[in-house]
Design a protein around this motif. Structure first.
Motif, mmCIF file in Angstrom:
data_model
loop_
_atom_site.group_PDB
_atom_site.id
_atom_site.type_symbol
_atom_site.label_atom_id
_atom_site.label_comp_id
_atom_site.label_asym_id
_atom_site.label_seq_id
_atom_site.Cartn_x
_atom_site.Cartn_y
_atom_site.Cartn_z
ATOM 1 N N SER A 11 0.823 -1.212 0.000
ATOM 2 C CA SER A 11 0.000 0.000 0.000
ATOM 3 C C SER A 11 0.854 1.258 0.000
ATOM 4 O O SER A 11 0.598 2.206 -0.758
ATOM 5 N N ARG A 12 1.908 1.271 0.836
ATOM 6 C CA ARG A 12 2.792 2.439 0.889
ATOM 7 C C ARG A 12 3.568 2.597 -0.414
ATOM 8 O O ARG A 12 3.867 3.714 -0.844
ATOM 9 N N HIS A 13 3.891 1.470 -1.055
ATOM 10 C CA HIS A 13 4.582 1.528 -2.343
ATOM 11 C C HIS A 13 3.725 2.273 -3.366
ATOM 12 O O HIS A 13 4.216 3.146 -4.095
ATOM 13 N N LYS A 14 2.435 1.937 -3.430
ATOM 14 C CA LYS A 14 1.532 2.636 -4.340
ATOM 15 C C LYS A 14 1.440 4.120 -3.989
ATOM 16 O O LYS A 14 1.503 4.986 -4.870
ATOM 17 N N ASP A 15 1.295 4.398 -2.695
ATOM 18 C CA ASP A 15 1.166 5.796 -2.262
ATOM 19 C C ASP A 15 2.361 6.620 -2.714
ATOM 20 O O ASP A 15 2.210 7.695 -3.308
ATOM 21 N N ILE A 16 3.545 6.132 -2.410
ATOM 22 C CA ILE A 16 4.766 6.889 -2.705
ATOM 23 C C ILE A 16 4.993 7.004 -4.208
ATOM 24 O O ILE A 16 5.343 8.069 -4.720
ATOM 25 N N MET A 17 4.769 5.912 -4.928
ATOM 26 C CA MET A 17 5.010 5.911 -6.365
ATOM 27 C C MET A 17 4.123 6.917 -7.096
ATOM 28 O O MET A 17 4.609 7.722 -7.896
ATOM 29 N N TYR A 18 2.824 6.908 -6.793
ATOM 30 C CA TYR A 18 1.913 7.778 -7.515
ATOM 31 C C TYR A 18 1.937 9.214 -7.002
ATOM 32 O O TYR A 18 1.868 10.161 -7.790
ATOM 33 N N SER A 19 2.036 9.398 -5.689
ATOM 34 C CA SER A 19 2.006 10.760 -5.152
ATOM 35 C C SER A 19 3.267 11.523 -5.503
ATOM 36 O O SER A 19 3.231 12.731 -5.759
ATOM 37 N N SER A 20 4.415 10.841 -5.527
ATOM 38 C CA SER A 20 5.657 11.531 -5.842
ATOM 39 C C SER A 20 5.658 12.027 -7.276
ATOM 40 O O SER A 20 6.267 13.053 -7.598
ATOM 41 N N ARG A 21 4.958 11.321 -8.155
ATOM 42 C CA ARG A 21 4.873 11.737 -9.556
ATOM 43 C C ARG A 21 4.172 13.094 -9.680
ATOM 44 O O ARG A 21 4.673 13.995 -10.343
ATOM 45 N N THR A 22 3.012 13.224 -9.038
ATOM 46 C CA THR A 22 2.283 14.476 -9.149
ATOM 47 C C THR A 22 2.964 15.594 -8.357
ATOM 48 O O THR A 22 2.990 16.739 -8.794
ATOM 49 N N ARG A 23 3.499 15.254 -7.198
ATOM 50 C CA ARG A 23 4.195 16.266 -6.401
ATOM 51 C C ARG A 23 5.414 16.791 -7.145
ATOM 52 O O ARG A 23 5.676 17.997 -7.162
ATOM 53 N N VAL A 69 -2.469 27.098 -6.303
ATOM 54 C CA VAL A 69 -2.816 25.684 -6.396
ATOM 55 C C VAL A 69 -3.338 25.208 -5.046
ATOM 56 O O VAL A 69 -2.643 25.324 -4.029
ATOM 57 N N LEU A 70 -4.544 24.688 -5.034
ATOM 58 C CA LEU A 70 -5.110 24.094 -3.826
ATOM 59 C C LEU A 70 -5.007 22.584 -3.974
ATOM 60 O O LEU A 70 -5.679 21.984 -4.811
ATOM 61 N N HIS A 71 -4.117 21.995 -3.188
ATOM 62 C CA HIS A 71 -3.772 20.584 -3.319
ATOM 63 C C HIS A 71 -4.604 19.774 -2.324
ATOM 64 O O HIS A 71 -4.424 19.892 -1.114
ATOM 65 N N LEU A 72 -5.509 18.956 -2.822
ATOM 66 C CA LEU A 72 -6.334 18.092 -1.975
ATOM 67 C C LEU A 72 -5.855 16.659 -2.135
ATOM 68 O O LEU A 72 -5.736 16.152 -3.247
ATOM 69 N N ILE A 73 -5.567 15.999 -1.023
ATOM 70 C CA ILE A 73 -4.986 14.662 -1.045
ATOM 71 C C ILE A 73 -5.831 13.709 -0.205
ATOM 72 O O ILE A 73 -6.137 14.001 0.953
ATOM 73 N N TYR A 74 -6.205 12.580 -0.796
ATOM 74 C CA TYR A 74 -6.970 11.591 -0.052
ATOM 75 C C TYR A 74 -6.078 10.904 0.977
ATOM 76 O O TYR A 74 -5.008 10.392 0.647
ATOM 77 N N HIS A 75 -6.511 10.877 2.230
ATOM 78 C CA HIS A 75 -5.793 10.191 3.302
ATOM 79 C C HIS A 75 -6.590 8.937 3.670
ATOM 80 O O HIS A 75 -7.635 9.021 4.317
ATOM 81 N N HIS A 76 -6.101 7.789 3.224
ATOM 82 C CA HIS A 76 -6.873 6.564 3.395
ATOM 83 C C HIS A 76 -6.821 6.052 4.826
ATOM 84 O O HIS A 76 -5.881 6.317 5.581
#
Length: 297
Positions: A173-185, A232-239
């Motif tokens: 789960s953390r792998h997915k989080d970091i991989m995808y979020s780092s791309r947009t960030r 930019v208003l950055h909204l992030i889902y916190h699961h």
């Protein structure tokens, strides 16, 4: 102009829909949208309908794709929700989602090369028919929406920050989080750097006597006159902890409603900071706000 950017994450896309409802109830309608996969589907439904119909059409889509017969309402601690989510995500993989995708009758591994089914495990033909019932393609293709990049709502479905994993599913789960979020960030940070350098270049050229400008300098300065000020208003889902690594393909109605509610709540909290809706000054050029990070300070 208001821009909405969203990304790919399957079932988590209900969070984006909740964010849009929050914007809509505040009277904020985007002029330009971009998205990938589920983000593109949400964006198409929004852009392909009149403002007064957009939230209802989004709800119709998400109600349909989460009404697949598994409606367990287990109460109690997170262990029960883990069981619920694991069962629901397994059903998604095995049976697909009506109106969205279904497993191919013959596995992609046994399809002849070059055939449509040889490169994917699921058939999405039902999605085309479903979207045709929800989208007014004449509105979508009218191309009346334009981009000035002034107020941007960036909706991310994975959070780079999180607790240290304690199990292998949490590692995944953390792998997915970091991989995808780092791309947009990273994309946002790089754009901000480029924007800042453009402002510096415009300022530097403006300090030179016009008689010293080369033809290329003149063209560059003309192009730099239209640099917008961007907020930019950055909204992030916190699961939640019980969602695990199947959170992007767990399509139960219960979970969808939670994702939608989280997006709506985050949009309302973000918009409560009315000062964020104002443009930054000329010197700053571009600012990025994240309600979760701001409230932790």
């Amino acid at each position: 102009m208001n821009q909405v950017q969203s990304e790919d994450a399957g079932a988590l896309g209900a969070y984006q829909a909740g964010v849009f409802e929050g914007l809509s109830e505040a009277g904020i309608e985007p002029n330009w949208m971009s998205g990938v996969s589920i983000g593109a589907i949400n964006a198409s439904i929004i852009a392909g309908n009149k403002p007064e119909n957009r939230v209802a059409k989004l709800k119709a889509f998400w109600e349909a794709v989460t009404d697949h017969g598994y409606a367990s309402h287990l109460a109690g601690n997170d262990d029960y929700r883990i069981l619920h989510n694991m069962t629901s995500s397994f059903m998604t993989m095995a049976s697909g989602i009506p109106g969205f995708f279904k497993p191919r009758a013959l596995s992609a591994w046994f399809q002849p090369p070059g055939q449509l089914g040889a490169t994917s495990h699921y058939d999405t033909s039902e999605l085309k028919e479903h979207l045709n019932s929800l989208i007014d393609w004449e509105i979508l293709n009218s191309k009346t929406q334009k981009l000035n990049q002034v107020l941007v709502f960036q909706v991310d479905l994975f959070n780079a920050r999180g607790d240290m994993p304690k199990t292998m599913p949490e590692v995944s789960s953390r792998h997915k989080d970091i991989m995808y979020s780092s791309r947009t960030r990273n994309a946002t940070n790089q754009y901000k750097k480029i924007h800042h350098l453009q402002l510096k270049l415009r300022d530097a050229l403006s300090r030179i006597e016009p008689s010293q400008w080369s033809p290329e300098d003149k063209k560059t300065l003309e192009a730099l006159q239209s640099i917008p000020q961007i907020s930019v208003l950055h909204l992030i889902y916190h699961h939640a902890g019980f969602e695990g690594d199947s959170k992007d393909y767990e399509f139960s109605k219960w979970t969808m409603q939670e994702h939608w509610a989280a997006g709506l709540e985050d949009a309302r909290r973000t918009l409560s900071h009315r000062e964020w809706l104002r443009l930054p000054d000329q010197a700053e050029g571009m600012v990025v706000h994240d309600v979760h990070r701001e409230e932790r300070r």
